[in-house]
Design a protein around this motif. Structure first.
Motif, PDB file in Angstrom:
ATOM      1  N   THR A 117       6.598   4.126  -1.179  1.00  0.00           N
ATOM      2  CA  THR A 117       5.447   3.279  -0.873  1.00  0.00           C
ATOM      3  C   THR A 117       4.176   4.028  -1.257  1.00  0.00           C
ATOM      4  OG1 THR A 117       6.627   2.300   0.998  1.00  0.00           O
ATOM      5  CG2 THR A 117       4.244   2.004   0.937  1.00  0.00           C
ATOM      6  N   GLN A 118       3.448   3.503  -2.232  1.00  0.00           N
ATOM      7  CA  GLN A 118       2.185   4.115  -2.654  1.00  0.00           C
ATOM      8  C   GLN A 118       1.030   3.640  -1.779  1.00  0.00           C
ATOM      9  OE1 GLN A 118       0.763   2.962  -6.535  1.00  0.00           O
ATOM     10  NE2 GLN A 118      -0.615   4.720  -6.702  1.00  0.00           N
ATOM     11  N   GLY A 119       1.118   2.428  -1.266  1.00  0.00           N
ATOM     12  CA  GLY A 119       0.086   1.839  -0.432  1.00  0.00           C
ATOM     13  C   GLY A 119       0.358   0.359  -0.271  1.00  0.00           C
ATOM     14  N   PRO A 120      -0.446  -0.335   0.475  1.00  0.00           N
ATOM     15  CA  PRO A 120      -1.510   0.174   1.348  1.00  0.00           C
ATOM     16  C   PRO A 120      -0.920   0.765   2.630  1.00  0.00           C
ATOM     17  CG  PRO A 120      -1.347  -2.211   1.536  1.00  0.00           C
ATOM     18  CD  PRO A 120      -0.371  -1.802   0.471  1.00  0.00           C
ATOM     19  N   GLY A 121      -1.778   1.479   3.371  1.00  0.00           N
ATOM     20  CA  GLY A 121      -1.345   2.095   4.614  1.00  0.00           C
ATOM     21  C   GLY A 121      -2.285   3.209   5.027  1.00  0.00           C
TER      22      GLY A 121
ATOM     23  N   ALA B 286      -1.326   8.598  -3.527  1.00  0.00           N
ATOM     24  CA  ALA B 286      -1.248   7.516  -2.551  1.00  0.00           C
ATOM     25  C   ALA B 286      -2.566   6.747  -2.542  1.00  0.00           C
ATOM     26  CB  ALA B 286      -0.966   8.085  -1.170  1.00  0.00           C
ATOM     27  N   LYS B 287      -2.517   5.473  -2.164  1.00  0.00           N
ATOM     28  CA  LYS B 287      -3.723   4.652  -2.077  1.00  0.00           C
ATOM     29  C   LYS B 287      -3.689   3.845  -0.782  1.00  0.00           C
ATOM     30  CE  LYS B 287      -4.503   4.117  -7.053  1.00  0.00           C
ATOM     31  NZ  LYS B 287      -4.696   3.139  -8.157  1.00  0.00           N
ATOM     32  N   SER B 288      -4.704   4.061   0.049  1.00  0.00           N
ATOM     33  CA  SER B 288      -4.744   3.338   1.323  1.00  0.00           C
ATOM     34  C   SER B 288      -4.968   1.850   1.112  1.00  0.00           C
ATOM     35  CB  SER B 288      -5.842   3.909   2.233  1.00  0.00           C
ATOM     36  OG  SER B 288      -7.103   3.821   1.596  1.00  0.00           O
ATOM     37  N   THR B 289      -5.630   1.496   0.003  1.00  0.00           N
ATOM     38  CA  THR B 289      -5.764   0.099  -0.400  1.00  0.00           C
ATOM     39  C   THR B 289      -5.167  -0.035  -1.794  1.00  0.00           C
ATOM     40  OG1 THR B 289      -7.971   0.475  -1.324  1.00  0.00           O
ATOM     41  CG2 THR B 289      -7.851  -0.257   0.969  1.00  0.00           C
ATOM     42  N   LEU B 290      -4.454  -1.127  -2.002  1.00  0.00           N
ATOM     43  CA  LEU B 290      -3.759  -1.317  -3.264  1.00  0.00           C
ATOM     44  C   LEU B 290      -3.677  -2.807  -3.545  1.00  0.00           C
ATOM     45  CD1 LEU B 290      -2.302   0.557  -5.339  1.00  0.00           C
ATOM     46  CD2 LEU B 290      -0.171   0.097  -4.102  1.00  0.00           C
ATOM     47  N   ASP B 291      -3.940  -3.185  -4.782  1.00  0.00           N
ATOM     48  CA  ASP B 291      -4.009  -4.594  -5.151  1.00  0.00           C
ATOM     49  C   ASP B 291      -2.608  -5.136  -5.483  1.00  0.00           C
ATOM     50  OD1 ASP B 291      -4.583  -7.111  -6.124  1.00  0.00           O
ATOM     51  OD2 ASP B 291      -6.229  -6.466  -7.396  1.00  0.00           O
ATOM     52  N   LEU B 292      -2.137  -6.060  -4.669  1.00  0.00           N
ATOM     53  CA  LEU B 292      -0.825  -6.676  -4.877  1.00  0.00           C
ATOM     54  C   LEU B 292      -0.773  -7.443  -6.189  1.00  0.00           C
ATOM     55  CD1 LEU B 292       1.987  -7.356  -3.622  1.00  0.00           C
ATOM     56  CD2 LEU B 292       0.897  -9.340  -2.547  1.00  0.00           C
ATOM     57  N   GLU B 293      -1.881  -8.035  -6.575  1.00  0.00           N
ATOM     58  CA  GLU B 293      -1.896  -8.894  -7.750  1.00  0.00           C
ATOM     59  C   GLU B 293      -1.871  -8.129  -9.075  1.00  0.00           C
ATOM     60  OE1 GLU B 293      -4.286 -12.778  -6.075  1.00  0.00           O
ATOM     61  OE2 GLU B 293      -5.487 -11.060  -6.794  1.00  0.00           O
TER      62      GLU B 293
ATOM     63  N   GLY C 169      -2.946   9.504   5.199  1.00  0.00           N
ATOM     64  CA  GLY C 169      -2.202  10.727   5.535  1.00  0.00           C
ATOM     65  C   GLY C 169      -0.714  10.491   5.580  1.00  0.00           C
ATOM     66  N   SER C 170      -0.307   9.370   6.139  1.00  0.00           N
ATOM     67  CA  SER C 170       1.121   9.021   6.212  1.00  0.00           C
ATOM     68  C   SER C 170       1.687   8.765   4.824  1.00  0.00           C
ATOM     69  CB  SER C 170       1.312   7.786   7.093  1.00  0.00           C
ATOM     70  OG  SER C 170       0.993   8.067   8.440  1.00  0.00           O
ATOM     71  N   LEU C 171       0.958   7.993   4.027  1.00  0.00           N
ATOM     72  CA  LEU C 171       1.412   7.689   2.667  1.00  0.00           C
ATOM     73  C   LEU C 171       1.620   8.947   1.839  1.00  0.00           C
ATOM     74  CD1 LEU C 171      -0.989   4.710   1.902  1.00  0.00           C
ATOM     75  CD2 LEU C 171       1.502   4.533   2.010  1.00  0.00           C
ATOM     76  N   LEU C 172       0.707   9.907   1.980  1.00  0.00           N
ATOM     77  CA  LEU C 172       0.767  11.125   1.177  1.00  0.00           C
ATOM     78  C   LEU C 172       2.051  11.925   1.421  1.00  0.00           C
ATOM     79  CD1 LEU C 172      -2.938  12.323   1.344  1.00  0.00           C
ATOM     80  CD2 LEU C 172      -1.639  11.855  -0.751  1.00  0.00           C
TER      81      LEU C 172
ATOM     82  N   SER D  90       4.318   4.462   5.374  1.00  0.00           N
ATOM     83  CA  SER D  90       2.969   3.904   5.304  1.00  0.00           C
ATOM     84  C   SER D  90       2.217   3.926   6.627  1.00  0.00           C
ATOM     85  CB  SER D  90       3.019   2.465   4.781  1.00  0.00           C
ATOM     86  OG  SER D  90       3.720   1.640   5.688  1.00  0.00           O
ATOM     87  N   CYS D  91       2.956   3.997   7.741  1.00  0.00           N
ATOM     88  CA  CYS D  91       2.283   3.966   9.044  1.00  0.00           C
ATOM     89  C   CYS D  91       2.961   4.932  10.007  1.00  0.00           C
ATOM     90  CB  CYS D  91       2.259   2.542   9.599  1.00  0.00           C
ATOM     91  SG  CYS D  91       1.198   2.340  11.060  1.00  0.00           S
ATOM     92  N   ASP D  92       3.738   4.409  10.952  1.00  0.00           N
ATOM     93  CA  ASP D  92       4.320   5.293  11.966  1.00  0.00           C
ATOM     94  C   ASP D  92       5.843   5.257  12.002  1.00  0.00           C
ATOM     95  OD1 ASP D  92       4.278   2.672  12.930  1.00  0.00           O
ATOM     96  OD2 ASP D  92       4.102   3.287  15.010  1.00  0.00           O
ATOM     97  N   GLU D  93       6.478   4.759  10.929  1.00  0.00           N
ATOM     98  CA  GLU D  93       7.923   4.887  10.795  1.00  0.00           C
ATOM     99  C   GLU D  93       8.229   5.735   9.576  1.00  0.00           C
ATOM    100  OE1 GLU D  93       7.859   1.386  13.483  1.00  0.00           O
ATOM    101  OE2 GLU D  93       7.003   1.518  11.477  1.00  0.00           O
TER     102      GLU D  93
END
Length: 344
Positions: free
Chosen positions: A86-90, A333-340, A93-96, A16-19
């Motif tokens: 992990t589909q998102g958030p994040g 992938a979705k950079s924003t994703l609804d937890l609820e 480019g990393s998520l994809l 999702s980020c840099d790991e």
């Protein structure tokens, strides 16, 4: 509900980020492997994560990390029951990168695909070595998130409070820059704070509000202005005291809001989740709440606080259990994703 086997092995991928991280987790509890390839040294020279560079580095190492995770788990792709990613958030480019690898493996192996929420993973990281009892409350603190999440039941989340501006981890990184500390700044501010005293009084924004929301932008700005004004006047600032004063202000707000929610909601547990869950002062004061309120506190071990695939494998088991799967041909992938929305 699935016709369950005795064991469910999930290969989880987190980018999702840099790991770049891949894990093999059995039954949501037993972590057979958890390989993490960090990009900290690369991004340190830029003072923060550069999204394009992050995604390129994921591409370079992800297949190797998959192989390492399988080797360490002493298993093969044929023994995997499902893929979780992990589909998102994040960062999109990393998520994809992770999503496309998981889709390819799912399709090629004809295995179920689970598209999991990153924050759900952070919360369920506490379930690896403990057992979440519902209803619970999670304090989620990271570089991109500061939220109080009410867990009504399994995978049933309600966000009851969030930040109006900066996330707590973001505020830490910006204050770290004022102290000339290298990225990632949060752990370095924490280390420095242990050596100082709370001499500079910074504002505790929204601490007395009736809701469970947060605001850290003003606190961050107060620190920046304080440093700027002191430099203008030629006054010496004690870095250790500045770090301590900022940290004590942040933690006081987090603890005050969390305590209020625990009392009002009558939950059985408090879960500390996210990268900032590794902060020593926050961990200390959260454990003090355990004694004060007689509530059980769950805190993941340090290796499960920062982004990792074991936490995604842990939550992925409950997606599997509840038949929440995705189509490997259409998942994105979705950079924003609804937890609820997970279990609805």
């Amino acid at each position: 509900m699935n016709d369950f086997k005795e064991k469910i092995n999930i290969l989880a991928i987190e980018t999702s980020c840099d790991e770049t991280s891949v894990a093999v987790v059995k039954n949501g509890k037993e972590v057979l492997s958890n390989i993490v390839s960090s990009q900290i040294e690369t991004h340190k020279q830029f003072g923060g994560v550069v999204p394009e560079i992050a995604s390129r580095q994921h591409i370079e190492v992800v297949i190797q990390i998959v192989e390492e995770a399988l080797e360490e788990a002493k298993t093969s792709l044929s023994d995997i029951d499902a893929l979780c990613v992990t589909q998102g958030p994040g960062l999109i480019g990393s998520l994809l990168v992770g999503v496309n690898v998981a889709k390819a493996l799912s399709y090629a192996l004809d295995k179920p695909l689970i598209a999991a929420h990153h924050i759900a993973g952070h919360i369920y990281a506490s379930n690896i070595d403990n057992d979440i009892v519902y209803p619970s409350l999670a304090l989620v603190v990271s570089g991109g998130h500061t939220e109080l999440v009410y867990l009504k039941d399994e995978l049933n989340f309600e966000i009851i409070g969030s930040t109006h501006d900066d996330a707590v981890g973001e505020a830490y990184d910006k204050v770290a820059r004022q102290l000339n500390l290298e990225y990632p700044g949060g752990p370095k501010v924490d280390k420095l704070a242990k050596l100082g005293e709370d001499k500079y009084k910074f504002p505790r924004a929204m601490i007395d509000s009736n809701d469970y929301n947060f605001s850290f932008s003003g606190m961050k700005s107060a620190v920046i202005n304080f440093v700027h004004n002191a430099n203008q006047r030629g006054e010496e600032i004690v870095p250790e005291d500045l770090a301590c004063s900022f940290q004590m202000a942040v933690v006081e707000v987090l603890i005050t809001k969390t305590k209020k929610a625990i009392i009002n909601l009558g939950v059985k547990q408090l879960i500390l989740a996210g990268g900032v869950a590794g902060n020593s002062e926050l961990r200390k004061q959260v454990l003090e709440l355990e004694q004060e309120l007689g509530i059980e506190v769950l805190i993941p071990k340090m290796s499960y606080c920062s982004d990792n695939a074991a936490m995604m494998g842990a939550v992925g088991y409950y997606y599997y259990k509840n038949n929440i799967f995705s189509n490997p041909l259409t998942l994105n992938a979705k950079s924003t994703l609804d937890l609820e929305e997970i279990n609805k």
